[in-house]
Design a protein around this motif. Structure first.
Motif, short mmCIF file in Angstrom:
data_model
loop_
_atom_site.label_atom_id
_atom_site.label_comp_id
_atom_site.label_asym_id
_atom_site.label_seq_id
_atom_site.Cartn_x
_atom_site.Cartn_y
_atom_site.Cartn_z
N HIS A 127 38.39 53.49 88.03
CA HIS A 127 37.81 52.89 89.24
C HIS A 127 36.29 52.87 89.14
CE1 HIS A 127 41.35 52.94 92.20
NE2 HIS A 127 41.85 53.18 91.01
N ALA B 249 41.16 48.44 89.16
CA ALA B 249 41.36 49.26 87.96
C ALA B 249 42.79 49.19 87.43
CB ALA B 249 41.00 50.71 88.27
N HIS B 250 43.78 49.31 88.34
CA HIS B 250 45.19 49.40 87.95
C HIS B 250 46.03 48.47 88.81
CE1 HIS B 250 43.44 53.60 87.73
NE2 HIS B 250 43.72 53.37 86.45
N ASP C 180 48.34 47.99 91.53
CA ASP C 180 48.64 48.66 92.82
C ASP C 180 47.36 48.79 93.63
OD1 ASP C 180 49.04 52.26 91.91
OD2 ASP C 180 47.25 51.01 92.01
N ASP C 181 46.21 48.96 93.00
CA ASP C 181 44.98 49.14 93.78
C ASP C 181 44.68 47.94 94.67
OD1 ASP C 181 43.77 50.63 90.83
OD2 ASP C 181 44.15 51.71 92.70
N TYR D 61 37.43 57.14 94.74
CA TYR D 61 37.88 58.54 94.75
C TYR D 61 37.68 59.23 93.41
CZ TYR D 61 42.30 57.34 92.29
OH TYR D 61 43.25 56.95 91.37
ZN LIG Z 1 43.79 52.79 90.55
#
Ligand SMILES: [Zn+2]
Ligand SMILES: CC(=O)N[C@H]1[C@@H](O[C@@H]2[C@H](O)[C@H](O)[C@@H](O)[C@H](O)[C@H]2O)O[C@H](CO)[C@@H](O)[C@@H]1O
Length: 291
Positions: free
Chosen positions: A147, A14-15, A17-18, A142
Motif C-alpha cells: 500500500h 495494492a491488491h 480487494d482493496d 495502514y
Molecule cells: Zn491491500
C-alpha cells in the motif's frame, strides 16, 4: 476509436480487494453515471491468507490467479470494465505484511524501483488522461508495504505527468473521518451479538482514519451499497460479508462504508476555499473549469 467519456477516474490499489473495500461505492456510482473508471492493481495478492477452508490449498501463483478471477468478478459487480495489473500480470508480486522476510523477495512490489513502476502507470495516464487520481496516503492507509509502495508509485506518476505538461487536475487519498467511523463502530458493537463475527475491530484498524478536518470530499454511494457488498463478497478468499459489516481473515468485524471519503492533496477544491466546512460531494467537482 471510440470517444472516451468526458469524466475519467483512475484508481491505484495494492491488491485485489482493496478497490472494493475502499472505493467500491464510488466506482459503481461513477461507472453508472457514464464516467470512465480505470483501476490499476499493483500485485495479485499471492501472499494473502485464505478464509474458505476449501480454498486453503491456494498459495503463491495459484492464489494470485484465483484472486485475479475474484477481481474480475468484483469489477463485474461494480460495472467497471477497465481494470489492469501494473506492468502486466505477475510483474510485481505481493510483499507480505511489513517486517516479514517476504518483504526482501526481489520480485515483490516493495523491492520495485519506484521510477520504473511509475513509468508503467504513466503509460496508462497518457492513454486514459484521467481528471481524477485516487490512491492511499503516505502510510498506505495502514502500513502495508504494498500500500505504501502503491502510494509512492501513484504520486510519482502524477509528478511525472505534470512534468511532461499533462498534470492530473485532482489527486485524492482514501480517508475516513474519525467521527463517522466511531459512530459506525458504535452501531456495529450493538449489532455484534446478532452477527456471525465474534469480535469488532478498533476504530484505528480502519485504514486512513483521520480527524474530520482533514476530509475534503464525501462521495455518497448509498445507492450502490448492494454493488459494493457484492464486489466485496466476490473477493471470497479475503473477505466475509454479513449485512452492512465485513471481516478479513483476522476475523475482526468492520462496517462497510457506503459514503466514501477522500482528502484532496493535489488540485483545487471546487469551492475554491480550503478548510471550508462544506465537503465536496463529487470527485470531479470543478474539473471542467480546470481541464
Ligand atoms: Zn491491500
Ligand atoms: C486488505 C489488505 O490489504 N489485505 C492484504 C493483507 O492481508 C492481511 C494479512 O494477511 C494479515 O496477516 C491478516 O491478519 C489480515 O486479515 C489480512 O487482511 O496482506 C496480504 C499479504 O500481503 C495481502 O495479500 C492482502 O491483500
Amino acid at each position: 476509436m471510440t470517444e472516451m467519456p468526458t469524466r475519467r477516474l483512475l484508481l491505484v490499489h495494492a491488491h485485489p480487494d482493496d478497490e472494493s473495500i475502499n472505493n467500491g461505492a464510488t466506482m459503481a456510482r461513477y461507472a453508472a453515471e457514464g464516467a470512465h473508471v480505470t483501476l490499476v492493481t499493483c500485485t495479485l495478492g499471492e501472499r494473502g491468507e485464505v478464509i474458505p477452508p476449501e480454498l486453503a490449498h491456494l498459495t503463491g501463483p495459484a492464489l494470485g490467479q484465483h484472486r485475479r478471477r475474484e477481481l474480475a468478478a468484483a469489477m463485474a459487480e461494480l460495472g467497471v470494465q477497465d481494470f489492469r495489473l501494473l506492468g502486466g500480470a505477475g510483474r510485481y508480486s505481493d510483499s507480505g505484511m511489513m517486517g516479514l522476510p517476504d518483504n526482501d523477495d526481489p520480485a515483490c512490489f516493495w523491492q520495485a524501483d519506484v521510477d520504473e513502476a511509475a513509468a508503467h502507470l504513466v503509460e496508462v495516464i497518457r492513454e486514459v488522461r484521467p481528471q481524477v487520481l485516487v490512491t492511499y496516503d503516505d502510510n498506505g492507509g495502514y502500513g502495508h508495504p504494498d500500500h505504501i509502495q502503491a502510494h509512492r508509485v501513484a504520486m510519482r506518476a502524477a509528478e511525472l505527468s505534470a512534468e511532461s505538461g499533462r498534470p492530473i487536475p485532482k489527486v485524492y487519498w482514501n480517508r475516513a473521518p474519525r467521527s463517522v467511523v466511531e459512530q459506525s463502530f458504535a452501531r456495529l458493537r450493538e449489532d455484534l451479538p446478532g452477527l456471525p463475527f465474534a469480535k469488532a475491530a478498533d476504530v484505528d484498524d480502519v485504514p486512513g482514519v483521520v480527524a474530520d478536518e482533514r476530509i475534503t470530499t464525501a462521495v455518497d454511494g448509498t445507492a450502490h451499497a448492494a454493488a459494493k457488498a457484492a464486489a466485496m463478497r466476490a473477493h471470497a478468499t479475503q473477505i466475509t460479508v454479513s449485512g452492512p459489516y465485513f471481516v478479513l481473515s483476522n476475523e475482526l468485524a468492520q462496517p462497510i462504508l457506503t459514503t466514501e471519503y477522500y482528502e484532496l492533496v493535489r488540485g483545487e477544491r471546487a469551492s475554491g476555499e480550503r478548510n471550508s466546512d462544506e465537503w465536496e460531494t463529487d470527485l470531479f467537482a470543478g474539473v471542467e473549469e480546470l481541464s
